[in-house]
Structure formats: C-alpha cells, structure tokens
Write a protein that holds these residues in place. Sequence first.
Motif, PDB file in Angstrom:
ATOM      1  N   ALA A 288       0.747  -1.470  -7.710  1.00  0.00           N
ATOM      2  CA  ALA A 288       0.965  -2.479  -6.681  1.00  0.00           C
ATOM      3  C   ALA A 288      -0.213  -2.560  -5.724  1.00  0.00           C
ATOM      4  CB  ALA A 288       2.255  -2.183  -5.927  1.00  0.00           C
ATOM      5  N   ALA A 289      -0.723  -1.408  -5.313  1.00  0.00           N
ATOM      6  CA  ALA A 289      -1.852  -1.391  -4.382  1.00  0.00           C
ATOM      7  C   ALA A 289      -3.079  -2.046  -4.988  1.00  0.00           C
ATOM      8  CB  ALA A 289      -2.161   0.044  -3.962  1.00  0.00           C
ATOM      9  N   GLU A 290      -3.316  -1.811  -6.276  1.00  0.00           N
ATOM     10  CA  GLU A 290      -4.456  -2.407  -6.967  1.00  0.00           C
ATOM     11  C   GLU A 290      -4.359  -3.936  -6.970  1.00  0.00           C
ATOM     12  OE1 GLU A 290      -8.058  -2.591  -9.008  1.00  0.00           O
ATOM     13  OE2 GLU A 290      -7.084  -0.858  -8.042  1.00  0.00           O
ATOM     14  N   ALA A 291      -3.109  -4.432  -7.001  1.00  0.00           N
ATOM     15  CA  ALA A 291      -2.887  -5.877  -6.981  1.00  0.00           C
ATOM     16  C   ALA A 291      -2.871  -6.448  -5.563  1.00  0.00           C
ATOM     17  CB  ALA A 291      -1.572  -6.202  -7.686  1.00  0.00           C
ATOM     18  N   GLY A 292      -3.061  -5.581  -4.566  1.00  0.00           N
ATOM     19  CA  GLY A 292      -3.131  -6.044  -3.183  1.00  0.00           C
ATOM     20  C   GLY A 292      -1.815  -6.074  -2.440  1.00  0.00           C
ATOM     21  N   LEU A 293      -0.757  -5.506  -3.028  1.00  0.00           N
ATOM     22  CA  LEU A 293       0.541  -5.500  -2.362  1.00  0.00           C
ATOM     23  C   LEU A 293       0.631  -4.350  -1.371  1.00  0.00           C
ATOM     24  CD1 LEU A 293       1.143  -7.196  -4.994  1.00  0.00           C
ATOM     25  CD2 LEU A 293       3.485  -6.303  -4.831  1.00  0.00           C
ATOM     26  N   GLU A 294       1.391  -4.566  -0.320  1.00  0.00           N
ATOM     27  CA  GLU A 294       1.775  -3.455   0.543  1.00  0.00           C
ATOM     28  C   GLU A 294       2.735  -2.568  -0.229  1.00  0.00           C
ATOM     29  OE1 GLU A 294       4.197  -2.536   4.735  1.00  0.00           O
ATOM     30  OE2 GLU A 294       3.675  -4.599   4.217  1.00  0.00           O
ATOM     31  N   VAL A 295       2.623  -1.259  -0.046  1.00  0.00           N
ATOM     32  CA  VAL A 295       3.566  -0.314  -0.630  1.00  0.00           C
ATOM     33  C   VAL A 295       4.338   0.348   0.499  1.00  0.00           C
ATOM     34  CG1 VAL A 295       3.847   1.766  -2.026  1.00  0.00           C
ATOM     35  CG2 VAL A 295       2.082   0.103  -2.628  1.00  0.00           C
ATOM     36  N   SER A 296       5.654   0.334   0.408  1.00  0.00           N
ATOM     37  CA  SER A 296       6.504   0.976   1.403  1.00  0.00           C
ATOM     38  C   SER A 296       7.596   1.719   0.652  1.00  0.00           C
ATOM     39  CB  SER A 296       7.115  -0.058   2.353  1.00  0.00           C
ATOM     40  OG  SER A 296       7.932   0.569   3.326  1.00  0.00           O
ATOM     41  N   ILE A 297       7.527   3.037   0.646  1.00  0.00           N
ATOM     42  CA  ILE A 297       8.452   3.830  -0.160  1.00  0.00           C
ATOM     43  C   ILE A 297       9.886   3.645   0.320  1.00  0.00           C
ATOM     44  CG2 ILE A 297       9.133   6.198  -0.735  1.00  0.00           C
ATOM     45  CD1 ILE A 297       6.238   6.944  -0.902  1.00  0.00           C
ATOM     46  N   HIS A 298      10.770   3.406  -0.641  1.00  0.00           N
ATOM     47  CA  HIS A 298      12.211   3.307  -0.376  1.00  0.00           C
ATOM     48  C   HIS A 298      12.723   4.711  -0.079  1.00  0.00           C
ATOM     49  CE1 HIS A 298      16.465   3.213  -1.905  1.00  0.00           C
ATOM     50  NE2 HIS A 298      16.479   2.119  -1.172  1.00  0.00           N
ATOM     51  N   ALA A 319       0.001   1.802   1.951  1.00  0.00           N
ATOM     52  CA  ALA A 319       1.257   2.178   2.602  1.00  0.00           C
ATOM     53  C   ALA A 319       1.093   2.078   4.114  1.00  0.00           C
ATOM     54  CB  ALA A 319       1.658   3.586   2.204  1.00  0.00           C
ATOM     55  N   ARG A 320       1.958   1.317   4.771  1.00  0.00           N
ATOM     56  CA  ARG A 320       1.825   1.091   6.207  1.00  0.00           C
ATOM     57  C   ARG A 320       3.043   1.525   7.012  1.00  0.00           C
ATOM     58  NH1 ARG A 320       0.113  -4.086   4.017  1.00  0.00           N
ATOM     59  NH2 ARG A 320      -2.144  -4.049   3.748  1.00  0.00           N
ATOM     60  N   ILE A 321       4.190   1.641   6.350  1.00  0.00           N
ATOM     61  CA  ILE A 321       5.413   1.976   7.068  1.00  0.00           C
ATOM     62  C   ILE A 321       6.389   2.589   6.076  1.00  0.00           C
ATOM     63  CG2 ILE A 321       6.597  -0.251   6.739  1.00  0.00           C
ATOM     64  CD1 ILE A 321       7.362  -0.058   9.777  1.00  0.00           C
ATOM     65  N   LEU A 322       7.268   3.473   6.568  1.00  0.00           N
ATOM     66  CA  LEU A 322       8.180   4.228   5.710  1.00  0.00           C
ATOM     67  C   LEU A 322       9.596   4.124   6.248  1.00  0.00           C
ATOM     68  CD1 LEU A 322       8.710   6.323   3.416  1.00  0.00           C
ATOM     69  CD2 LEU A 322       8.127   8.108   5.073  1.00  0.00           C
ATOM     70  N   GLU A 323      10.548   4.029   5.345  1.00  0.00           N
ATOM     71  CA  GLU A 323      11.961   3.900   5.708  1.00  0.00           C
ATOM     72  C   GLU A 323      12.518   5.220   6.243  1.00  0.00           C
ATOM     73  OE1 GLU A 323      15.966   1.992   3.669  1.00  0.00           O
ATOM     74  OE2 GLU A 323      14.231   2.499   2.422  1.00  0.00           O
TER      75      GLU A 323
END
Length: 388
Positions: A288-298, A319-323
């Motif tokens: 996902a990161a390689e495709a430019g998406l934000e990653v936020s772990i569930h 990754a910018r924020i975590l649940e």
Amino acid sequence: MSAAIETLDLFRVDVTWRTSWALVRVQLDDGTVGWGESSDAHIARIAVDRFSALAADYRGLGFEQAHSRLDAAIAEAAAALGDSAAWPAEPTLLGGIEQAFCDLAAQQAGQSLASYLGGPDTSYAIPLYANINRGLRERTPTEFARLARSAVDNGFTAIKCAPFDFLVGDRRVETGLRLIEAVRAEVGENVDLMMDAHHNLSLAELTAYRQGILDLNLRWIEDVARVENPVEVQQVKEVLDVPQAGGEAATRPDQVVAAIESGALDVFMPDVKHAGGDRVAVALGAIAAEAGLEVSIHNPTGPVGTAHSAAASAAMPTARILEFAFGEVDWRADLLTDPGLESGAYARATTRPGLGVGVSMSTLTEHLGEPVPVGSAHPGSQLWASGQ
C-alpha cells in the motif's frame, strides 16, 4: 544449540461485554519470553482445543525450526481462506503466536522489534485515534457524545465510531447518522472524525444518505465495500468522494492489490493479528505504501497488540495514526511492564530488544478471578490453554 520452545500459553482478559483480550506467551528453555495478542475473530470458539494442539506441536522444537513451521502454517491458513478476507480466525490465532515469535527473534538478535521489522532503530511514537465503539455504555446520541468528549479531554484529536452496529429496521441509517452527528456536534470541526460502516451500509443507502455523510466532514469512511472486491470499492468512491479505508481482515496480497492499485482506496488497514502476525502485516502495508496510500493499522485491541502495532507502524513509511480502543478499563496501561508506552494519545515503540515490554503478571493476576468454563460471561481473566 539454539534455544527451544518450552511453553506456549494463552490468557483471556474479559474487559467489557464485547471485548476480551487473548494474550499469547511463548517461553524458551533459556528463560526468554515473548508476548503477542490474538484478540477478536471469534477466538473463543477455537482457542482452547486449537491452541492446545499448537502448543503440543511446537513444544520442544528449536526456535528457528518452530518459526519456520509457523510461517508455513500461516501461509497455509491464509490460502485456505480462498477469495474471502472476512474474519480470519485461524490466521488470527496464529498471528498472536507469530507476534510472540517476532518478539523472541528480535530479542535473540539484540534488535528492537521495530528495527527487526524493517523500521529505524530509534525511539518512535505514533499518534493514536480514539475508537469509542467498545467503551460505550449504551448506544444513544448522549453516550456517543459523552465518550467522544472524554477522548478529546484526554488529548485525542481524532475519533472513530461505528454508528450502524446492532441497528435494524427501515430507519436504521437515520438512527446511526444521529449517533455520529452527536459526536461531530460535541467535538466540533477541529477534531478529525472517522466513520466505520462495518459493512452495514449498502451502496443504495450510501447513495440515499450521501449529503448527510458529506456534512460530517469525515477524515475517512471505513468498510463500506470489501477490499477483496475492487469493483465495489470503486463504486463507493464514485458515489461518495470521501477518503475510503479498509483491509483489516487481509491475509494475502492478492486479496488487496487490485483495490490498492485502483486509486479508489485511500487508507489501507492491515492488522497484526488477523493478517497472521507482524511480518505479514508489514509486508501488506509495504504494498500500500509503495502505491502511495496511507497505512493505518487496524487495532481495537489490548495493550500488547498496540505495542506490536506501534512497532509495525515504525516500519511503514506512510503510517500516520494508529487505532486505540478508548474508554474500556482504567487499568489497561498497567497490564504492561512499561505503562508509558500508551500515554498522551501516543503509542511508542522502544529501542529495547524485542517488543521491549512484557505483561505485568501481578496486574494480570489481579484480574483473574475464579476459573470458569470457556465462553462464560464471568468477568476477569483466566488461562485458556497451556503448553506446560
């Protein structure tokens, strides 16, 4: 000769009427201990018999051999799911063990878990957002607003809720929107707000209530479509141009790569439990990161899962924020030997070897209560299954 697996144990901590934490402890015969978490995914149905069988399979194996065997078991469990990416119970149970194995492997290498997973070998902190779903006393606008206000007062600047859970009938969408509208009214526009549909909102309903959802000014909308169906993901985007999040149950790249590459998914949400452990979640996040998406772990889990998620987030550059499951119990942080890893609306990954933290057995014991049958609603914690 390398250390061997001595024991594998699974503990249950009953937290609220809808939350139990399933904590995995793996100990080597040299005394080294690793911790993981296998919470959720209907874990109670399989935990005792399946975990006991796993404990028997792995006990006595050299650690490297055991880790290789676990990798193969995780891949086999993921393949057995076929095209589905919904609630992977077997990968979740194995994922908690894999977390503990990663903790042990990093300790053996003298690395922090974050570094072992590919992140920097420096201190790391990630902002948390408050998931208020599991801390609610009742599902009313007043209660949603109360818990949201409490989260903001405790330093959180982003809040998520799932307003459509448990609702039925012709007016369920209107009822759910009133719940999340109460949150927005309470916290104002300076707090980020996310809505988790939990697949309870159809495309037709999304279309019918489009303007009301737009008026919420959401940071993202989560789990309307299933990410293994990229056509649905694209359809949601065409109806509602709000950042779209999903992917919590993914176990393999082929389940998610089409949605990631479609341009319709904005936030990818791997889970260190459901994916089959830390390394699988990081590998999925890298796509996902390689495709430019934000990653936020569930991560609507206990503090062990959060510690692993913080370490995994350090290895994910977007990754910018975590649940964070907010408002459940006031002794949550005390379950860790370093309560400071969760404080001030941040989760931290340490530079100590491995996960850098364990479970406080005194706190765990304090909440044990009397042994009760698995599946009982009796509050407290108990040892579900043991490899001793």
